[in-house]
Design a protein around this motif. Structure first.
Motif, short mmCIF file in Angstrom:
data_model
loop_
_atom_site.label_atom_id
_atom_site.label_comp_id
_atom_site.label_asym_id
_atom_site.label_seq_id
_atom_site.Cartn_x
_atom_site.Cartn_y
_atom_site.Cartn_z
N GLU A 115 0.80 -1.22 0.00
CA GLU A 115 0.00 0.00 0.00
C GLU A 115 0.83 1.27 0.00
OE1 GLU A 115 0.55 -1.14 4.36
OE2 GLU A 115 0.20 -2.15 2.44
N ARG A 116 2.13 1.18 0.34
CA ARG A 116 2.95 2.39 0.38
C ARG A 116 3.49 2.80 -0.99
NH1 ARG A 116 7.42 1.67 4.82
NH2 ARG A 116 7.90 3.79 4.12
N PHE A 117 3.35 1.95 -1.98
CA PHE A 117 3.81 2.32 -3.33
C PHE A 117 2.96 3.46 -3.87
CE2 PHE A 117 5.69 -1.94 -3.23
CZ PHE A 117 6.91 -1.72 -3.85
N GLU A 118 3.62 4.49 -4.38
CA GLU A 118 2.89 5.62 -4.95
C GLU A 118 2.04 5.20 -6.14
OE1 GLU A 118 5.54 8.82 -5.82
OE2 GLU A 118 6.01 9.21 -3.71
N LEU A 119 2.46 4.16 -6.86
CA LEU A 119 1.67 3.70 -8.00
C LEU A 119 0.31 3.17 -7.56
CD1 LEU A 119 4.31 1.90 -10.27
CD2 LEU A 119 3.14 4.06 -10.70
N VAL A 120 0.22 2.67 -6.33
CA VAL A 120 -1.09 2.23 -5.82
C VAL A 120 -2.03 3.43 -5.72
CG1 VAL A 120 -2.27 1.32 -3.77
CG2 VAL A 120 -0.22 0.19 -4.64
N GLU A 121 -1.50 4.55 -5.24
CA GLU A 121 -2.31 5.77 -5.19
C GLU A 121 -2.69 6.23 -6.59
OE1 GLU A 121 -3.47 7.22 -2.47
OE2 GLU A 121 -2.53 5.71 -1.20
N ARG A 122 -1.89 5.85 -7.58
CA ARG A 122 -2.16 6.22 -8.97
C ARG A 122 -3.00 5.14 -9.67
NH1 ARG A 122 0.41 11.47 -9.37
NH2 ARG A 122 2.48 11.31 -8.46
N THR A 123 -3.65 4.27 -8.89
CA THR A 123 -4.56 3.22 -9.38
C THR A 123 -3.85 2.16 -10.22
OG1 THR A 123 -5.26 4.39 -11.40
CG2 THR A 123 -6.48 4.86 -9.36
N THR A 124 -2.72 1.67 -9.73
CA THR A 124 -2.01 0.57 -10.36
C THR A 124 -2.01 -0.63 -9.41
OG1 THR A 124 -0.55 2.07 -11.57
CG2 THR A 124 0.20 -0.21 -11.31
N PRO A 125 -2.45 -1.81 -9.85
CA PRO A 125 -2.42 -3.00 -8.98
C PRO A 125 -0.98 -3.46 -8.75
CG PRO A 125 -3.91 -3.31 -10.87
CD PRO A 125 -3.09 -2.10 -11.15
N ILE A 126 -0.59 -3.59 -7.48
CA ILE A 126 0.73 -4.12 -7.12
C ILE A 126 0.51 -5.26 -6.13
CG2 ILE A 126 3.01 -3.62 -6.17
CD1 ILE A 126 2.69 -0.76 -7.03
N LEU A 127 0.90 -6.46 -6.54
CA LEU A 127 0.58 -7.68 -5.79
C LEU A 127 1.85 -8.47 -5.55
CD1 LEU A 127 -2.40 -8.63 -8.11
CD2 LEU A 127 -2.60 -7.54 -5.87
N ARG A 128 1.77 -9.38 -4.55
CA ARG A 128 2.89 -10.28 -4.28
C ARG A 128 2.48 -11.70 -4.67
NH1 ARG A 128 6.76 -7.36 -1.84
NH2 ARG A 128 6.09 -5.55 -0.60
N ARG A 129 3.43 -12.42 -5.24
CA ARG A 129 3.12 -13.73 -5.78
C ARG A 129 2.83 -14.74 -4.67
NH1 ARG A 129 8.93 -15.97 -8.17
NH2 ARG A 129 9.95 -16.34 -6.16
N GLY A 130 2.08 -15.78 -5.04
CA GLY A 130 1.75 -16.84 -4.10
C GLY A 130 0.65 -16.48 -3.12
N GLN A 131 0.00 -15.35 -3.31
CA GLN A 131 -1.01 -14.86 -2.37
C GLN A 131 -2.28 -14.49 -3.13
OE1 GLN A 131 0.56 -11.89 0.25
NE2 GLN A 131 -1.43 -11.24 1.01
N ALA A 132 -3.43 -14.81 -2.54
CA ALA A 132 -4.71 -14.57 -3.20
C ALA A 132 -5.06 -13.09 -3.21
CB ALA A 132 -5.81 -15.36 -2.49
N PHE A 133 -5.83 -12.69 -4.23
CA PHE A 133 -6.35 -11.33 -4.32
C PHE A 133 -7.72 -11.37 -4.99
CE2 PHE A 133 -3.85 -12.07 -8.15
CZ PHE A 133 -4.65 -11.59 -9.17
N PHE A 134 -8.45 -10.27 -4.86
CA PHE A 134 -9.80 -10.20 -5.42
C PHE A 134 -9.82 -9.29 -6.64
CE2 PHE A 134 -10.72 -11.53 -1.09
CZ PHE A 134 -11.69 -12.50 -1.30
N VAL A 135 -10.73 -9.61 -7.56
CA VAL A 135 -10.94 -8.80 -8.74
C VAL A 135 -12.40 -8.93 -9.14
CG1 VAL A 135 -10.29 -10.68 -10.31
CG2 VAL A 135 -10.09 -8.32 -11.08
#
Length: 770
Positions: free
Chosen positions: A79-99
């Motif tokens: 969540e601290r990545f500035e790109l997240v604030e710019r509406t870019t998905p940043i995820l870590r591998r091996g972990q579930a996420f929603f879409v």
């Protein structure tokens, strides 16, 4: 090396798009700051994207994809990545996420609609190589993270909610997504929705199945999530922590890192932290692939920026990223030295999720001929040769300090024949010293392999072992000795005196209480059987090394005792004395030839300028004790100082009657003043603020060509501001106005540089409130 063969056009297109997006964000930031400093208001900076609805068609129409960007980022610790604030998905591998898939015109029919979500990586996505993942939407639960999987989580009249899990070995980088919809019973040409967003997928050291997994979660707060740190520089006796802003969350860092990997690692290899970290060690220097930084140890930086002026990685990465041409041929930044290379490399590693620390080895060996010894040769007049007589064109050296990085990962490639235990910290080095596999890269070398002397373990274990544990051997020309050289002594304790890094989750803004010595990670205690055994183990596997270690190690003993008084910190502009004590322990008179030399030194161990030289012959009566003293005045050394103010005293004494020879060296540092920062009052986000800067010029001369460099991720943008001349022996003052851009605990680092005095550093920690 070109990691993505045939993908040059893709790389250039990707790079040009990322740069355009970056420049648009920067322009928006500049306009906002100008409005604030001129008394305007910020307004509402949130951007909204609206999409037109399409007319009803069959198959099912997907009109948009919602990535739950901030919710997923919180769960994935991005969540601290500035790109997240710019509406870019940043995820870590091996972990579930929603879409969520937004639908229009008609309802989703679970048993009639066939929906496939595809993730694509690189220029030529391939299911065989794992760069094209095809996921059929079903209600079945997610599989384990050994493979990609998807689950229908729920749906209503407006959207279909999905849960996705990537594999724990997925490629790290920029993925693309497309959604295909068709009919189960009467399939035809599918409807395809291309997601406009880039999806950044990172390593996941919190996930047990990831090869970067680090069990101690508190350490990850430091080695992945901390964007502020220190890098220790100086001499062994005067080591000082230099504040450094890693800035891995800035919106220019991740895109730049991905473009570097695009140029250096094949897509199918970008899930392997061993190959990724090795490639980054190559791409941070410019020697082979026009990487980020040009190295320069000459002291001449007129066409660039002095290494000592950098206060963090952001200005370097951003400058490199913004100047990268559409053809993929970038313009390297000038200039860097080892600690700057290491600071930038730590930024890139932390950005993509590889745990990384910056380490400084004091009295670091550069073994040019791979013998695990640092050999010094002296002629008949006791002057040191500038070359190795047995290896023309090469010469071993000892750097006062050398900085590199440790990265954390498993090493399944070293688990041969059931042998394990070589995972954990691995040394990588971006400073271009020696080539490895034909290019300037180094590591990752397992610290456990270094500690055990296991030279056969990839990569570059022998080079790292020599840096921390070589023997220092002095030779004097002697025609009667074997090979024509007589060994004066073999010093087993001078190399690798301490290896400092920042203590996890501790920061001392004004002192060095946050330093920790990790020497034991690299070698057993000096002089112990375990420490010697590591070198003998290494020698056993190398005939060149074994040849040296097979020879006698006894040193010529004598009856005169010598000692050199160690110098500590000498304030710039003060005089000092070099003192050698001689004591005759015999009942007979001894004649001693002595030579004392003082040189200014580059921190790489190379002589810069000779400051003073004194020689003489002394008669020591029976059991007598005497002192030799050489006084050095400021006017003798000031004009000969080079950056970092490192000096070396070398003393060599030879006893005529016994041919006893003694040599001693002492490195010390001329200390410069610190920059004082004063930030008063409560600082609020998007509100004008200021910092007052001052220091006292210790020299009785005017400082010219002055400039101040600022850096503070979350606080201020990197900027260099020219300054007027600073008067002799007076206090320098300056006030800088800025606009804080992030809430929370932030740090600003400022450096002052001039023609006469460089490397004046100061930092301050401030709290930014809403």
């Amino acid at each position: 090396m070109t990691g993505n063969q045939g993908g040059a056009n893709y790389s250039a297109t990707l790079g040009e798009r990322l740069r355009r997006e970056h420049e648009a964000r920067r322009q928006e930031d500049r306009e906002r700051e100008e409005r604030i400093l001129n008394g305007g208001t910020t307004g509402n900076d949130a951007s909204r994207v609206t999409r037109g609805r399409r007319s009803s068609q069959i198959p099912l129409k997907i009109s948009a994809v919602h990535w739950y960007i901030k919710d997923n980022a919180t769960n994935h610790r991005t969540e601290r990545f500035e790109l997240v604030e710019r509406t870019t998905p940043i995820l870590r591998r091996g972990q579930a996420f929603f879409v969520a898939l937004r639908i229009s015109e008609r309802l989703f029919r679970e048993h009639a609609d066939d929906i496939t979500v595809e993730f694509l990586f690189g220029s030529n996505p391939s299911p065989i190589e794992g760069t094209h993942q095809i996921l059929k939407v079903k209600k079945t639960p997610l599989k384990d993270n050994s493979r990609w999987s998807i689950q229908l989580y729920g749906h209503d009249k407006n959207a279909i909610t999905l849960q996705v899990r990537t594999s724990a070995d997925a490629m790290v980088g920029i993925w693309r997504c497309q959604v295909k919809s068709n009919l189960v019973t009467t399939p035809g040409r599918p409807e395809v929705f291309q997601c406009p967003e880039d999806i950044y997928l990172l390593f996941n050291p919190w996930e047990r199945s990831d090869t970067t997994y680090m069990p101690d979660k508190e350490l990850l707060d430091e080695y992945v999530l901390n964007d502020k740190g220190k890098i220790w520089v100086g001499s062994y006796g005067t080591a000082a922590g230099r504040p450094w802003n890693f800035a891995q969350f800035d919106d220019s860092v991740l895109p730049c890192t991905m473009l570097l990997l695009e140029r250096s690692v094949k897509p199918r290899s970008r899930g392997n932290p061993v190959l990724v970290s090795r490639a980054l060690s190559k791409m941070v220097n410019s020697n082979d692939d026009r990487g980020i930084l040009v190295g320069n140890w000459s002291g001449k930086y007129e066409d660039g920026k002095a290494p000592s002026a950098w206060t963090g990685s952001l200005a370097i990465v951003e400058d490199y990223f913004e100047k990268m041409s559409a053809s993929g041929r970038p313009e390297p930044v000038k200039y860097g030295q080892c600690w700057v290379f290491a600071g930038v490399l730590a930024t890139l590693c932390r950005a993509i999720g590889i745990p990384c620390r910056v380490v400084t080895n004091f009295e670091s060996a550069h073994d040019a001929n791979e013998t695990l010894t640092i050999d010094r040769y002296y002629d008949d007049s006791n002057k040191e040769l500038n070359d190795d007589p047995f290896n023309p064109g090469k010469k071993d050296s000892i750097w006062n300090f050398h900085v590199w990085n440790d990265v954390w990962m498993a090493r399944p490639d070293l688990e041969v024949g059931g042998t394990k235990g070589y995972g954990g910290w691995q040394a990588i080095d971006a400073t271009p010293q020696e080539t490895s596999e034909g290019v300037f890269q180094c590591g990752p070398a397992s610290l456990e392999a270094v500690r055990k002397g296991q030279l056969g373990m990839a990569f570059d274990v022998s080079f790292i072992l020599a840096e921390v544990n070589a023997d220092l051997v002095h030779w004097k020309k002697d025609r009667e000795a074997s090979r024509g050289w007589r060994r004066m002594n073999a010093d087993k304790f001078s190399i690798g005196r301490m290896i400092l890094t920042k203590q996890p989750n501790v920061f001392d803004p004004t002192g060095d209480s946050d330093r920790v010595d990790v020497l034991q990670d690299y070698k057993a205690k000096e002089g112990t059987r375990a420490e010697r055994l590591a070198l003998y183990t290494a020698a056993a596997g190398n005939t060149q090394i074994a040849d040296f270690y097979g020879r006698s190690t006894s040193d010529k003993k004598g009856d005169v005792e010598f000692s050199l008084l160690d110098l500590d910190k000498i304030p710039v502009g003060d005089p000092f004395d070099i003192v050698v004590t001689l004591q005759n322990k015999s009942k007979e008179t001894r004649t001693v030839q002595a030579n004392i030399r003082l040189n200014s030194m580059y921190y790489t161990g190379l002589k810069a300028k000779e400051v003073k030289d004194a020689s003489g012959k002394f008669v020591l009566r029976s059991e007598a004790k005497e002192e030799l003293k050489m006084t050095v005045r400021p006017e003798e050394y000031m004009k000969r100082l080079v950056e970092y103010g490192i000096m070396k005293v070398s003393v060599i004494c030879v006893v005529d009657e016994t041919t006893q020879a003694w040599l001693a060296e002492d490195d010390f540092q001329i200390q410069k003043p610190c920059l004082q920062l004063d930030v008063k009052g409560e600082l609020k986000i998007h509100q004008p603020a200021s910092v007052k800067i001052s220091f006292e010029n210790p020299l009785d001369k005017i400082l010219t060509n002055c400039s101040i460099n600022y850096e503070g991720p979350g606080l201020v943008r990197t900027k260099t501001v020219p300054q007027p001349n600073a008067k002799a022996l007076e206090e320098f003052h300056y006030e800088y106005n800025f606009v804080p851009k992030s809430i929370g605990n932030q740090r600003i680092v400022i450096s002052f540089t001039s023609k006469e005095l460089t490397d004046i550093i100061g930092s301050a920690v401030v709290d930014i409130v809403a």
